[in-house]
Structures are given as C-alpha cells and as structure tokens.
Write a protein that holds these residues in place. Structure first.
Motif, PDB file in Angstrom:
ATOM      1  N   LYS A  37      -6.236  12.388  -5.507  1.00  0.00           N
ATOM      2  CA  LYS A  37      -6.733  11.610  -4.362  1.00  0.00           C
ATOM      3  C   LYS A  37      -5.607  11.115  -3.472  1.00  0.00           C
ATOM      4  CE  LYS A  37     -10.785   9.750  -6.748  1.00  0.00           C
ATOM      5  NZ  LYS A  37     -11.423   8.509  -7.214  1.00  0.00           N
ATOM      6  N   GLU A  38      -4.351  11.222  -3.962  1.00  0.00           N
ATOM      7  CA  GLU A  38      -3.184  10.672  -3.272  1.00  0.00           C
ATOM      8  C   GLU A  38      -3.426   9.206  -2.932  1.00  0.00           C
ATOM      9  OE1 GLU A  38      -2.271  13.223   0.029  1.00  0.00           O
ATOM     10  OE2 GLU A  38      -1.570  14.828  -1.274  1.00  0.00           O
ATOM     11  N   GLU A  39      -3.761   8.445  -3.990  1.00  0.00           N
ATOM     12  CA  GLU A  39      -4.152   7.058  -3.823  1.00  0.00           C
ATOM     13  C   GLU A  39      -3.563   6.205  -4.948  1.00  0.00           C
ATOM     14  OE1 GLU A  39      -8.373   5.617  -2.646  1.00  0.00           O
ATOM     15  OE2 GLU A  39      -8.362   5.828  -4.832  1.00  0.00           O
ATOM     16  N   TYR A  40      -3.073   5.020  -4.594  1.00  0.00           N
ATOM     17  CA  TYR A  40      -2.547   4.062  -5.552  1.00  0.00           C
ATOM     18  C   TYR A  40      -3.661   3.077  -5.912  1.00  0.00           C
ATOM     19  CZ  TYR A  40       1.958   5.809  -3.987  1.00  0.00           C
ATOM     20  OH  TYR A  40       3.020   6.620  -3.675  1.00  0.00           O
ATOM     21  N   SER A  41      -3.742   2.719  -7.192  1.00  0.00           N
ATOM     22  CA  SER A  41      -4.730   1.748  -7.664  1.00  0.00           C
ATOM     23  C   SER A  41      -4.014   0.631  -8.393  1.00  0.00           C
ATOM     24  CB  SER A  41      -5.716   2.403  -8.634  1.00  0.00           C
ATOM     25  OG  SER A  41      -6.415   3.443  -8.013  1.00  0.00           O
ATOM     26  N   ILE A  42      -4.406  -0.597  -8.096  1.00  0.00           N
ATOM     27  CA  ILE A  42      -3.841  -1.759  -8.767  1.00  0.00           C
ATOM     28  C   ILE A  42      -4.984  -2.538  -9.395  1.00  0.00           C
ATOM     29  CG2 ILE A  42      -2.562  -3.920  -8.526  1.00  0.00           C
ATOM     30  CD1 ILE A  42      -2.101  -1.312  -5.937  1.00  0.00           C
TER      31      ILE A  42
END
Length: 190
Positions: free
Chosen positions: A103-108
């Motif tokens: 997804k080319e996404e960062y999750s916190i």
C-alpha cells in the motif's frame, strides 16, 4: 595468530561499523524530550511531549523494508514529600510504526488511543506521530490534593525488539538502533 593480523581484523571491523552507521548511532543515543507540558482538562491531568533525534537513517531504511519499530514512553507521577516522594501513578505508552510496502503506507498504533490507527503516506508525518504524546490522561484530578507538590517524570526508549529467528544475523548493526532518553522531570503544584 599474529598481532599484526589481529590489528588488521580489528581495524576492518571498526571501519565496517563506521561505514554501516556507527557515526549515526550517536544521534539516536542523544534522543531528548522537548516541549514537555503538564496541564489539565476539567477532569484529568494531561501530558504533552515530543522526542527529538529518535530516528537514524538506518532505522528509516529498516522501517521502509518492513521492520516495525516500537517506542515506549514511561510516565511516573509522584507526590512530593519532605523525606521521600510517594509514587502513585506509573504508566507506559507504546507507539508502534510499521510500513506496508504494497500500500506504500505507514501505520502507527498508539496504546493511549486503543482501536485507532494513524495512517500516512509520508515518513515525516509517521515519525512525528511516533515521537509525540498529545494529551493522554495521567491521573484524574480528583486524586490530586489541592496545593500539594508533585513531580511528573518521563522517559522514552526504543522498545525491546523481537526479530524473527536468525534475522539478527541479516541485520548485524541492529543494536545501533537503540536509544533511551534520560528521565525528564516537571515539578508542579495542583
């Protein structure tokens, strides 16, 4: 083995350590807590803080390659006494950052906000969300004594890492990611 051979091996290892990030580990080891603010809402004592210098280039590269990172924030609230302070609140907040390469996404995920995941496309926003506490409740105000003195102590560290079996051999400088701040203290009266 000759001393000359051992010196050569030691020099090579030192050069590799510097080349693969030894110089940058000092930056992460100098992580500091800034903008430490203790305030209150109508019902709770709240904490705001930012950790600076927590990320190195190696950490950023590891995150982009799918290695999750967890920061832990330790909070202690003490009632100030003449002889010995009395600790009555001890909390830990964890922030975990991961990157989804598909997804080319960062999750916190932040423990103080259960059930909520912050998602962003940029590493800069992800790092900012990881390094901040934005008003988690520390104690109900009704537990504080009016006009009493208090100490709020906080510390941040990169949490213990658990890599899959044998991954430590693939990432030989994993220990250079380590950081831990000093304890920072705010003294206040309620």
């Amino acid at each position: 083995m000759s001393k000359r051979y051992l010196r050569g091996v030691a020099s090579l290892l030192l050069a590799l350590a510097i080349f693969f990030g030894g110089g940058e580990s000092a930056l992460a080891q100098n992580a500091t807590i800034e903008e430490l603010i203790v305030t209150n809402s109508s019902t709770d004592l709240l904490l705001f803080l930012t950790v600076n210098n927590a990320f190195t280039k190696q950490m950023e590269e590891g995150i982009r390659n799918g290695i999750p990172v967890t920061f832990s924030f330790y909070v202690k609230l003490e009632h100030k006494r003449m002889w010995m302070n009395q600790e009555f609140v001890s909390l830990q907040f964890d922030h975990t950052l991961s990157y989804d390469t598909l997804k080319e996404e960062y999750s916190i995920v932040r423990s103080e906000l259960p059930g909520q995941t912050f998602r962003t496309k940029t590493l800069g926003e992800a790092k900012k969300a990881m390094a901040q506490l934005n008003g988690p409740p520390i104690s109900p105000l009704k537990l504080l004594q009016p006009e009493a003195g208090y100490l709020l102590r906080v510390k941040a560290r990169l949490a213990e890492k658990t890599l899959p079996l044998y991954f430590h051999h693939v990432i030989p400088f994993w220990s250079l990611w380590d950081f831990e701040t000093e304890w920072y203290t705010v003294e206040f009266r309620y």
